[in-house]
Design a protein around this motif. Sequence first.
Motif, PDB file in Angstrom:
ATOM      1  N   TYR A 128       0.852  -1.193   0.000  1.00  0.00           N
ATOM      2  CA  TYR A 128       0.000   0.000   0.000  1.00  0.00           C
ATOM      3  C   TYR A 128       0.888   1.244   0.000  1.00  0.00           C
ATOM      4  O   TYR A 128       1.639   1.474   0.957  1.00  0.00           O
ATOM      5  N   PRO A 129       0.837   2.058  -1.063  1.00  0.00           N
ATOM      6  CA  PRO A 129       1.697   3.236  -1.149  1.00  0.00           C
ATOM      7  C   PRO A 129       1.526   4.212   0.008  1.00  0.00           C
ATOM      8  O   PRO A 129       2.448   4.978   0.315  1.00  0.00           O
ATOM      9  N   SER A 130       0.370   4.196   0.652  1.00  0.00           N
ATOM     10  CA  SER A 130       0.114   5.158   1.720  1.00  0.00           C
ATOM     11  C   SER A 130       0.647   4.720   3.077  1.00  0.00           C
ATOM     12  O   SER A 130       0.798   5.551   3.979  1.00  0.00           O
ATOM     13  N   ARG A 131       0.970   3.405   3.221  1.00  0.00           N
ATOM     14  CA  ARG A 131       1.361   2.972   4.564  1.00  0.00           C
ATOM     15  C   ARG A 131       2.400   1.847   4.652  1.00  0.00           C
ATOM     16  O   ARG A 131       2.961   1.635   5.726  1.00  0.00           O
ATOM     17  N   THR A 132       2.698   1.119   3.587  1.00  0.00           N
ATOM     18  CA  THR A 132       3.618  -0.009   3.689  1.00  0.00           C
ATOM     19  C   THR A 132       5.059   0.462   3.860  1.00  0.00           C
ATOM     20  O   THR A 132       5.569   1.251   3.058  1.00  0.00           O
ATOM     21  N   THR A 133       5.708  -0.045   4.903  1.00  0.00           N
ATOM     22  CA  THR A 133       7.126   0.234   5.105  1.00  0.00           C
ATOM     23  C   THR A 133       7.901  -1.049   4.842  1.00  0.00           C
ATOM     24  O   THR A 133       7.551  -2.119   5.329  1.00  0.00           O
ATOM     25  N   TYR A 160       5.234   1.309  -4.901  1.00  0.00           N
ATOM     26  CA  TYR A 160       4.057   0.741  -4.253  1.00  0.00           C
ATOM     27  C   TYR A 160       4.146   0.744  -2.728  1.00  0.00           C
ATOM     28  O   TYR A 160       3.284   0.175  -2.059  1.00  0.00           O
ATOM     29  N   LYS A 201       5.176   3.092   1.005  1.00  0.00           N
ATOM     30  CA  LYS A 201       5.364   4.429   1.579  1.00  0.00           C
ATOM     31  C   LYS A 201       6.841   4.753   1.652  1.00  0.00           C
ATOM     32  O   LYS A 201       7.274   5.867   1.339  1.00  0.00           O
ATOM     33  N   LYS A 222      11.038   7.836  -1.813  1.00  0.00           N
ATOM     34  CA  LYS A 222      10.620   6.523  -1.305  1.00  0.00           C
ATOM     35  C   LYS A 222      11.806   5.714  -0.774  1.00  0.00           C
ATOM     36  O   LYS A 222      11.668   4.981   0.205  1.00  0.00           O
TER      37      LYS A 222
END
Length: 276
Positions: A82-87, A105, A107, A134
């Motif tokens: 998830y681009p908004s939250r995956t680390t 893709y 965060k 990123k």
Amino acid sequence: MICLMVHKGVLDSTYSNATQIIMTMSPSEHHHHATQGQAHDYVQANRNFFNTSDSAELDEHPVFLEFANTVGKSLREVYPFYPSRTTALDFACGSGLNTRPYAPYVKSVLGVDISQKMLDRYTKQAHDNGLADKMSCVCTELKGEASELDGVKFDVITCVMAYHHFSSAKDITSMLVRFLKPDGMLLVVDIEAPTPNLSSSSTSESHARPPATIHGLENLDYVAHQHGFKVEEMKEFFEGAGLVSFDMKHLTHVNFEGRFDVDVFLAKGVKPSKES
């Protein structure tokens, strides 16, 4: 883009770039042997090799670009980025060839490697491909201690074409799990052990025979495992480190100008939640 040099520990290798793994031959033997009473130092051997290697031309070779894109697509199919939250943490990231296909893709993704030269390339490629916001990196040898990486835990950890460089893949797996969040996933891409040819010998003879050396991995003093990995080996590493939901599948085949010819797998495991 930030790329740091920090204190060294006991990381067993470097670089996930399939281009550099088996390209340069060395006359030194590299089994789990002792030299004058001392175990071979794969850490230093890898550092020396990758700090003197030039990955620029190989990074742009169509074979390895295609491989990196195949890996990136497969990783995204296995893990829900998830681009908004995956680390993410890309361990033994090298030049970032296999980091870049999934970087859009997430965060953020932190590349970790012991070769500063490879990380200089990682940084340049992140900027050139518009991914500097990123992709960050750090030059260090992780030990799995709580204080490392400022105590940050990650949703997903990737390690592409580096496991065969580690003197103890089992220990590396356990170390990486310490950097996963609960329910986080470890994804490993590496070389499959060749399937024995049973047509010319009995099953018992096949098991007794030493595993075949992968063509292209002979006599490399920075490669600890010449034979690839079997499913049962990877399962033991993952489950021994406390991971669940293990799975391993054939990913692709790579043949580079006759220099090496390998089958590649993708293995995954999940760190149990705190409630488990």
